[in-house]
Design a protein around this motif. Structure first.
Motif, short mmCIF file in Angstrom:
data_model
loop_
_atom_site.label_atom_id
_atom_site.label_comp_id
_atom_site.label_asym_id
_atom_site.label_seq_id
_atom_site.Cartn_x
_atom_site.Cartn_y
_atom_site.Cartn_z
N TYR A 1 0.88 -1.17 0.00
CA TYR A 1 0.00 0.00 0.00
C TYR A 1 0.92 1.22 0.00
O TYR A 1 1.64 1.45 0.97
N SER B 1 -2.87 -0.39 6.63
CA SER B 1 -2.39 -1.77 6.77
C SER B 1 -3.03 -2.47 7.98
O SER B 1 -3.01 -3.69 8.05
N ARG C 1 -5.57 -5.13 7.25
CA ARG C 1 -5.14 -6.50 6.92
C ARG C 1 -4.82 -7.29 8.17
O ARG C 1 -4.92 -8.52 8.17
#
Ligand code: PMV
Length: 338
Positions: free
Chosen positions: A17, A146, A149
């Motif tokens: 990302y 992040s 995730r």
């Protein structure tokens, strides 16, 4: 008094990302793919206070001591507590204590594990049971994309939406690609710098589109993403390793050519990258990747781990090596910090 404790792991991205279509709403420009870790974790307790009570945020020491979190850190946490209260329709203040098993802000995604653990602990203290997609979306809204995730285990993609296609809140969560027991991969982390980095990943995302290579990488990504998905599905380490290295170098190429430029690497970073190439030449499968920092994550199958650890430990610029591996994701805990 309702309280909940959660231990949530960090993750290491194979496809990164880097750059957002909407940084305010944490909607990324491109999908990313990561492996959730096991040993690099954030351990967080959330305790409900009275309605309207002021939030209290502490850093927990290994010996059980609590110290008030510095203002800059507390500020980001508090903003997220407001979001979580609004989502749950609650008014109670919250007392938070948190600690990491690894150095924060050093290119090991401490914000990913930190905000995943915080989101889960608060949601549990409220007695809520969101779906995995809701949880991932809540963690995403923390500002650390992040983190979306890290609420899932194994191999994860975020979001499952092609580049350029409209991305609404509804589709902005992470999805599982494969469970942790699908493929036993290791992450040997070479710690070269343990202090906070000079430029946050938030600033990195902001500057990324100023690099002349930003748009070019986007044209390469659909094929690269597919290569990583297939490599995971087929447990094809050679393809995964090659792609992961290519992608990590591109992230840093973009960082170094952003305006103003960002140099995350230290001299020791190059030494480790070279050592990994040498290991491969000696027939030891291993591949390097880096997040927004100087430390190198060496992804490898279990059969390579001992050789990788031995080689990296011998490098003077490497302070310490952390042996991590793919894992099943966050877990509730009775080991309360408050
Ligand atoms: O989640 P953030 O805003 O801390 O950004 C993460 C950026 C990288 O770690 C460099 C890449 C990634 O996908 O984890």
């Amino acid at each position: 008094m309702s309280k909940a404790t959660v231990i949530a792991p960090s993750n290491i991205a194979f496809i990164k990302y880097w750059g957002a279509r909407d940084l305010e709403r944490v909607l990324p420009t491109n999908p990313s793919i990561s492996m959730t870790l096991t040993r690099c974790v954030s351990h967080t307790t959330a305790e409900l206070l009275d309605e309207g009570g002021a939030d209290e945020i502490f850093l927990a020491g290994d010996d059980g001591t609590l110290t008030s979190a510095p203002a800059s850190f507390a500020h980001r946490i508090q903003a997220h507590l407001e979001r979580l209260r609004a989502w749950a329709g609650r008014r109670e203040g919250l007392r938070i204590a948190t600690r990491n098993s690894f150095p924060a802000s050093a290119g090991i995604a401490s914000s990913a594990s930190g905000f995943a653990a915080l989101t889960l602990a608060v949601v549990r203290a409220f007695g809520e049971t969101p779906t995995p997609a809701e949880l991932s979306n809540l963690a995403r809204r923390s500002g650390s994309g992040s983190a979306s995730r890290s609420v899932l285990g194994g191999f994860v993609e975020w979001p499952a939406r092609p580049i350029g296609e409209e991305l609404t809140e509804e589709h902005a969560h992470a999805v599982p690609l494969a469970p942790a027991d699908h493929w036993d991969l290791r992450d040997v982390i070479a710690l070269i710098e343990t202090g906070p980095k000079d430029v946050s990943s938030l600033d990195g995302h902001r500057r990324a589109p100023t690099s002349p290579y930003f748009e070019h990488r986007l044209t390469l990504l659909p094929e690269r993403l597919e290569r990583v998905r297939t490599a995971i599905r087929e447990r094809d380490f050679d393809t995964l390793g090659e792609t992961v290295e290519e992608e990590a170098i591109d992230l840093h190429l973009i960082a170094m050519s952003s305006k103003p430029p960002i140099f995350y690497w230290a001299p020791g970073t190059l030494t480790v990258l070279e050592a990994v190439r040498e290991l491969r030449a000696e027939g030891v499968p291993a591949a390097s990747t880096l997040d927004a920092g100087a430390n190198v994550h060496v992804i490898c199958p279990p059969s390579s781990e001992a050789r990788v650890v031995e080689r990296l430990t011998a490098i003077p610029a490497v302070h310490r090596v952390i042996r991590d591996r793919v894992g099943p994701g966050p877990a509730d805990s009775e080991d309360h910090l408050l």
